[in-house]
Design a protein around this motif. Structure first.
Motif, PDB file in Angstrom:
ATOM      1  N   ALA A  89       1.149  -1.197  -0.114  1.00  0.00           N
ATOM      2  CA  ALA A  89       0.315   0.018  -0.480  1.00  0.00           C
ATOM      3  C   ALA A  89       1.508   1.013   0.051  1.00  0.00           C
ATOM      4  CB  ALA A  89      -0.148   0.217   1.298  1.00  0.00           C
ATOM      5  N   TRP A  90       1.189   1.958  -1.344  1.00  0.00           N
ATOM      6  CA  TRP A  90       1.803   2.850  -0.706  1.00  0.00           C
ATOM      7  C   TRP A  90       1.193   4.455  -1.470  1.00  0.00           C
ATOM      8  CZ3 TRP A  90       7.132   3.049  -2.232  1.00  0.00           C
ATOM      9  CH2 TRP A  90       7.538   1.267  -1.906  1.00  0.00           C
ATOM     10  N   LEU A  91       1.475   5.147  -0.489  1.00  0.00           N
ATOM     11  CA  LEU A  91       0.978   7.196  -0.486  1.00  0.00           C
ATOM     12  C   LEU A  91       1.321   7.545  -1.654  1.00  0.00           C
ATOM     13  CD1 LEU A  91      -0.363   7.529   2.956  1.00  0.00           C
ATOM     14  CD2 LEU A  91      -1.439   7.116   0.872  1.00  0.00           C
ATOM     15  N   CYS A 114      -1.657  -2.499  -4.217  1.00  0.00           N
ATOM     16  CA  CYS A 114      -1.101  -3.772  -4.834  1.00  0.00           C
ATOM     17  C   CYS A 114      -1.737  -5.146  -4.610  1.00  0.00           C
ATOM     18  CB  CYS A 114       0.467  -4.209  -4.277  1.00  0.00           C
ATOM     19  SG  CYS A 114       1.750  -3.044  -5.470  1.00  0.00           S
ATOM     20  N   PRO A 115      -1.910  -6.030  -5.088  1.00  0.00           N
ATOM     21  CA  PRO A 115      -2.790  -7.127  -4.890  1.00  0.00           C
ATOM     22  C   PRO A 115      -1.795  -7.299  -2.776  1.00  0.00           C
ATOM     23  CG  PRO A 115      -2.234  -7.192  -6.960  1.00  0.00           C
ATOM     24  CD  PRO A 115      -1.554  -6.374  -6.501  1.00  0.00           C
ATOM     25  N   ALA A 117      -1.911  -6.129  -0.438  1.00  0.00           N
ATOM     26  CA  ALA A 117      -1.397  -5.087   0.744  1.00  0.00           C
ATOM     27  C   ALA A 117      -2.494  -6.075   1.130  1.00  0.00           C
ATOM     28  CB  ALA A 117      -2.321  -3.837  -0.224  1.00  0.00           C
ATOM     29  N   LEU A 118      -3.593  -6.894   0.681  1.00  0.00           N
ATOM     30  CA  LEU A 118      -5.341  -6.834   1.092  1.00  0.00           C
ATOM     31  C   LEU A 118      -4.862  -8.397   1.599  1.00  0.00           C
ATOM     32  CD1 LEU A 118      -7.335  -6.766  -2.168  1.00  0.00           C
ATOM     33  CD2 LEU A 118      -6.604  -5.085  -0.594  1.00  0.00           C
ATOM     34  N   HIS A 119      -3.477  -8.880   1.970  1.00  0.00           N
ATOM     35  CA  HIS A 119      -2.909 -10.189   3.462  1.00  0.00           C
ATOM     36  C   HIS A 119      -2.227  -9.390   4.452  1.00  0.00           C
ATOM     37  CE1 HIS A 119      -5.128 -12.261  -0.281  1.00  0.00           C
ATOM     38  NE2 HIS A 119      -4.613 -11.969  -0.974  1.00  0.00           N
ATOM     39  N   GLY A 120      -2.623  -9.874   5.153  1.00  0.00           N
ATOM     40  CA  GLY A 120      -1.054  -9.276   6.343  1.00  0.00           C
ATOM     41  C   GLY A 120      -1.757  -9.439   7.217  1.00  0.00           C
ATOM     42  N   GLU A 121      -1.022  -8.866   8.684  1.00  0.00           N
ATOM     43  CA  GLU A 121      -2.056  -8.207   9.648  1.00  0.00           C
ATOM     44  C   GLU A 121      -2.099  -7.328   9.581  1.00  0.00           C
ATOM     45  OE1 GLU A 121      -2.974  -7.902  13.208  1.00  0.00           O
ATOM     46  OE2 GLU A 121      -2.848  -9.833  12.451  1.00  0.00           O
ATOM     47  N   ALA A 145      -6.771  -2.893  -5.812  1.00  0.00           N
ATOM     48  CA  ALA A 145      -5.603  -3.524  -5.623  1.00  0.00           C
ATOM     49  C   ALA A 145      -5.243  -4.379  -7.387  1.00  0.00           C
ATOM     50  CB  ALA A 145      -5.671  -4.791  -4.330  1.00  0.00           C
ATOM     51  N   ARG A 146      -4.527  -3.355  -8.076  1.00  0.00           N
ATOM     52  CA  ARG A 146      -4.588  -3.958  -9.452  1.00  0.00           C
ATOM     53  C   ARG A 146      -3.197  -3.198 -10.252  1.00  0.00           C
ATOM     54  NH1 ARG A 146      -8.772  -0.314 -12.844  1.00  0.00           N
ATOM     55  NH2 ARG A 146      -7.574   2.255 -12.097  1.00  0.00           N
ATOM     56  N   TYR A 147      -2.462  -2.813  -8.983  1.00  0.00           N
ATOM     57  CA  TYR A 147      -0.850  -2.252  -9.924  1.00  0.00           C
ATOM     58  C   TYR A 147       0.169  -3.387  -9.383  1.00  0.00           C
ATOM     59  CZ  TYR A 147      -3.317   2.559 -10.746  1.00  0.00           C
ATOM     60  OH  TYR A 147      -4.245   3.435 -10.944  1.00  0.00           O
TER      61      TYR A 147
END
Length: 368
Positions: A89-91, A114-115, A117-121, A145-147
């Motif tokens: 996840a980028w700003l 990015c894909p 980013a939708l996983h993890g703690e 989340a397509r980048y």
């Protein structure tokens, strides 16, 4: 009475959000970039909206806190860099410039997901902060989340160029709008002064001239009332001496207003400059509830009266420098007219005296 300089510093009001921010938000929505905006005081002023089912995650308290910690390094930076606030996840920062000065005024940030980013703690922690299920939030965010990581730098550069172009467009639009407004105001001012100059030919009706000049001035400016309070100067004659000519509506009784305006005339001197009377510092300004601009009228080096304007309408209730210039210019016309009218009245009286003397002389020799 207190004389206020034209360039008096006044408390600044909250600045409106530049239009380029709204354009960035709309373009970001079309490109799949949620956008946040921090104002000139580094306060989060805008959060993502209209993202359908993805909005609750984008506005989750956990994400807001993560944004606050991650973007702290941007404060005061003239070249903020992209930040990976959590894996994938980028700003991407975009400097927001003022449409007035083109100087930095705030900061917008677009998120690129990015894909991974939708996983993890970190992702699940944000979901828990808003009582959202990870699986449902993942489903809602998958279209965004397509980048790929290799595209982040390119997205950053494109957004930066977009911000620069929008900033220049805003600045140029503001400059054109301001210039157009100034042209209109200048034309109205020139028309007013030309019309007042035309009215100066009728020296036999000084009261009518002053009344018409006040009406024209009020029609050009945004003041609820314009008035002239005359002094007891003998050259004004019985028509104008100690008189009040008022155009518009004042928010107080005429009797009290006339008394305070008369007191103002008595306090002024012929060498005094125009004054801005402040509320709670001057009684006249206090009873009308607004700043009052008072411009002395001088005739033959003596104070003939004062031209007064108050209760300004519009977005800026304060007396502006352009207001002062136009009112003062109109006051100069009035002063010149009063001088010419006094000379005309004196010549007329002298002429009639000569006629009466000649008539009496002829009658003394031959009454027929």
């Amino acid at each position: 009475m207190n004389e206020v300089p034209v360039d008096l510093d006044r408390p600044s009001e909250p600045k409106p959000i530049p239009s380029m921010v709204h354009t960035l938000i709309e373009r970001g929505r079309l490109l799949g970039h949620p956008v946040w905006y921090w104002d000139e005081r580094d306060r989060l002023a805008i959060e993502p909206e209209e993202w359908a089912d993805a909005t609750p995650w984008l506005r989750a308290p956990g994400l807001r806190e993560l944004l606050s910690r991650s973007t702290a390094c941007w404060i005061g930076s003239s070249d903020p860099q992209a930040i990976e606030i959590m894996p994938g996840a980028w700003l991407l920062p975009v400097i927001v410039s003022s449409p007035v000065s083109s100087e930095p005024e705030g900061l917008a940030a677009a998120m690129a997901l990015c894909p991974e980013a939708l996983h993890g703690e970190a992702f699940e922690s944000i979901c828990r902060s808003a009582t959202l299920t990870a699986s449902e939030s993942r489903r809602c965010l998958e279209p965004l989340a397509r980048y790929r990581r290799t595209e982040i730098e390119r997205c950053k550069q494109v957004l930066r160029w977009m911000g620069e172009d929008l900033g220049r467009t805003d600045y140029n639009t503001h400059a054109i709008t301001t210039f157009s407004k100034q042209l209109i105001e200048t034309y109205e001012q020139m028309s007013l002064l030309y019309r007042v100059g035309e009215l100066m030919n009728d020296l036999g009706d000084p009261r009518g001239f002053i009344n018409l000049a006040c009406e024209l001035l009020q029609g050009t400016l945004e003041y609820e009332w314009i008035a002239v309070r005359f002094s007891s100067l003998t050259s004004l004659g019985r028509v104008l001496a100690n008189e009040l000519i008022l155009c518009g509506d004042i928010p107080c009784s005429h009797t009290r207003y006339d008394r305070l305006a008369g007191d103002l005339v008595q306090q002024l001197k012929s060498e005094d400059r125009p004054l801005v009377l402040e509320v709670e510092q001057d009684e006249l300004a206090t009873i009308v509830g607004s700043e009052v601009f008072a411009n002395p009228l001088i005739c033959d080096g003596q104070l003939a009266g004062v031209l007064i304007a108050g209760n300004k309408n519009g977005p800026d209730p304060h007396v502006s420098s352009s207001d002062m210039q136009l009112i003062s210019a109109t006051g100069d016309f009035m002063s010149a007219f009063l001088h010419n009218s006094a000379m005309y009245s004196e010549q007329r009286t002298t002429f009639l005296g000569i006629i009466n003397a000649l008539s009496a002389s002829i009658d003394a020799k031959d009454r027929y």
